[in-house]
Design a protein around this motif. Structure first.
Motif, PDB file in Angstrom:
ATOM      1  N   MET A   1     -13.507  -4.965   7.550  1.00 58.55           N
ATOM      2  CA  MET A   1     -12.173  -5.473   7.256  1.00 58.55           C
ATOM      3  C   MET A   1     -11.215  -4.291   7.162  1.00 58.55           C
ATOM      4  O   MET A   1     -11.420  -3.388   6.369  1.00 58.55           O
ATOM      5  N   ALA A   2     -10.197  -4.311   7.978  1.00 56.48           N
ATOM      6  CA  ALA A   2      -9.199  -3.250   7.961  1.00 56.48           C
ATOM      7  C   ALA A   2      -8.408  -3.307   6.653  1.00 56.48           C
ATOM      8  O   ALA A   2      -8.146  -4.372   6.110  1.00 56.48           O
ATOM      9  N   GLU A   3      -8.037  -2.135   6.168  1.00 61.35           N
ATOM     10  CA  GLU A   3      -7.153  -2.033   5.017  1.00 61.35           C
ATOM     11  C   GLU A   3      -5.809  -1.570   5.548  1.00 61.35           C
ATOM     12  O   GLU A   3      -5.748  -0.654   6.371  1.00 61.35           O
ATOM     13  N   LEU A   4      -4.738  -2.209   5.114  1.00 58.80           N
ATOM     14  CA  LEU A   4      -3.396  -1.831   5.532  1.00 58.80           C
ATOM     15  C   LEU A   4      -2.678  -1.191   4.355  1.00 58.80           C
ATOM     16  O   LEU A   4      -2.804  -1.663   3.223  1.00 58.80           O
ATOM     17  N   ARG A   5      -1.930  -0.125   4.635  1.00 64.67           N
ATOM     18  CA  ARG A   5      -1.165   0.558   3.591  1.00 64.67           C
ATOM     19  C   ARG A   5       0.290   0.643   3.991  1.00 64.67           C
ATOM     20  O   ARG A   5       0.602   0.906   5.142  1.00 64.67           O
ATOM     21  N   THR A   6       1.148   0.401   3.029  1.00 65.20           N
ATOM     22  CA  THR A   6       2.583   0.574   3.210  1.00 65.20           C
ATOM     23  C   THR A   6       3.035   1.614   2.186  1.00 65.20           C
ATOM     24  O   THR A   6       2.218   2.162   1.444  1.00 65.20           O
ATOM     25  N   ALA A   7       4.321   1.852   2.108  1.00 65.71           N
ATOM     26  CA  ALA A   7       4.839   2.817   1.143  1.00 65.71           C
ATOM     27  C   ALA A   7       4.458   2.443  -0.294  1.00 65.71           C
ATOM     28  O   ALA A   7       4.138   3.319  -1.103  1.00 65.71           O
ATOM     29  N   LEU A   9       2.372  -0.631  -1.097  1.00 62.24           N
ATOM     30  CA  LEU A   9       1.331  -1.649  -1.215  1.00 62.24           C
ATOM     31  C   LEU A   9       0.053  -1.257  -0.494  1.00 62.24           C
ATOM     32  O   LEU A   9       0.075  -0.455   0.432  1.00 62.24           O
ATOM     33  N   VAL A  10      -1.041  -1.879  -0.924  1.00 63.66           N
ATOM     34  CA  VAL A  10      -2.311  -1.824  -0.205  1.00 63.66           C
ATOM     35  C   VAL A  10      -2.735  -3.268   0.036  1.00 63.66           C
ATOM     36  O   VAL A  10      -2.791  -4.069  -0.899  1.00 63.66           O
ATOM     37  N   VAL A  67      -0.316  -3.218  -5.759  1.00 66.86           N
ATOM     38  CA  VAL A  67       0.698  -2.179  -5.830  1.00 66.86           C
ATOM     39  C   VAL A  67      -0.019  -0.835  -5.831  1.00 66.86           C
ATOM     40  O   VAL A  67      -0.910  -0.601  -6.665  1.00 66.86           O
ATOM     41  N   ARG A  68       0.335   0.038  -4.890  1.00 64.09           N
ATOM     42  CA  ARG A  68      -0.342   1.339  -4.751  1.00 64.09           C
ATOM     43  C   ARG A  68      -0.269   2.165  -6.025  1.00 64.09           C
ATOM     44  O   ARG A  68      -1.254   2.781  -6.427  1.00 64.09           O
ATOM     45  N   ALA A  69       0.895   2.207  -6.654  1.00 66.06           N
ATOM     46  CA  ALA A  69       1.096   3.091  -7.799  1.00 66.06           C
ATOM     47  C   ALA A  69       0.255   2.699  -9.006  1.00 66.06           C
ATOM     48  O   ALA A  69      -0.131   3.553  -9.797  1.00 66.06           O
ATOM     49  N   PHE A  73      -3.133  -6.143  -8.821  1.00 69.00           N
ATOM     50  CA  PHE A  73      -3.206  -7.245  -7.858  1.00 69.00           C
ATOM     51  C   PHE A  73      -1.956  -8.091  -8.025  1.00 69.00           C
ATOM     52  O   PHE A  73      -1.630  -8.509  -9.145  1.00 69.00           O
ATOM     53  N   ILE A  74      -1.243  -8.352  -6.909  1.00 68.53           N
ATOM     54  CA  ILE A  74      -0.019  -9.150  -7.013  1.00 68.53           C
ATOM     55  C   ILE A  74      -0.018 -10.380  -6.103  1.00 68.53           C
ATOM     56  O   ILE A  74       0.929 -11.156  -6.137  1.00 68.53           O
TER      57      ILE A  74
END
Length: 176
Positions: A1-7, A9-10, A67-69, A73-74
């Motif tokens: 399963m690919a993990e996607l990252r944004t500025a 979010l994960v 949330v990355r920081a 879980f949201i």
């Protein structure tokens, strides 16, 4: 399963630790306003089991969003095959966030990452989005990510009784 990252979010595989906050989201009548009745804990847990199985079988589906920081879980975002019995076919994008995560741009950020994955890694030619006609917040996200409403595709959901959840709108976006 690919993990996607944004500025901020994960988008990642589901963890057992997501089950309680996911169930709390699905028990919240405001989160479920455009989806139907709140879900029980057993129903929420069963949905995660389906999400995991779909990813294993197809290679895409619903990611858990954190949330990355903070690692909090949201909600979820991802892609799913359009349900059988709908008046159209294809792959649709979706998202659902806990109320404290509303209004921060997270749905738009997650959806843009999902679109990029769908058009890039999966090579999809088009991605659809469906929501109730009354769900103006989701429709605003659809417009922000570049989707266009297809009024000819609007429909009454055959799985819903007459009422506010039955009229649905269809949005589309083609691979750039």
């Amino acid at each position: 399963m690919a993990e996607l990252r944004t500025a901020r979010l994960v988008l990642r595989p589901w963890r057992d630790s997501d089950l309680a906050p996911w169930a709390a989201m699905n028990a919240d009548p405001e989160v479920r306003e455009h989806l139907g009745a709140p879900l029980t804990r057993a129903q929420s847990d069963a949905s995660v089991a389906r999400f995991r199985a779909d990813f294993d079988r197809r290679g895409y589906g619903w990611w858990a969003v954190e949330v990355r920081a903070t690692g909090e879980f949201i909600g979820f975002a991802g892609l799913d095959d359009v349900d059988e019995g709908m008046p159209f076919t294809g792959v649709e994008i979706g998202w659902r966030l806990a109320r404290p995560a509303w209004g921060h741009g997270y749905a738009t950020e997650a959806a843009l990452a999902v679109l990029a994955h769908g058009f890039g890694a999966l090579g999809l030619a088009e991605i659809l989005a469906v929501t109730t006609a009354a769900n103006l917040r989701s429709q605003a996200v659809m417009r922000r990510i570049g989707m266009t409403r297809d009024p000819a595709g609007d429909f009454d959901d055959p799985g819903r009784p007459a009422g506010p959840l039955r009229p649905n709108v269809l949005h589309r976006i083609a691979r750039p």
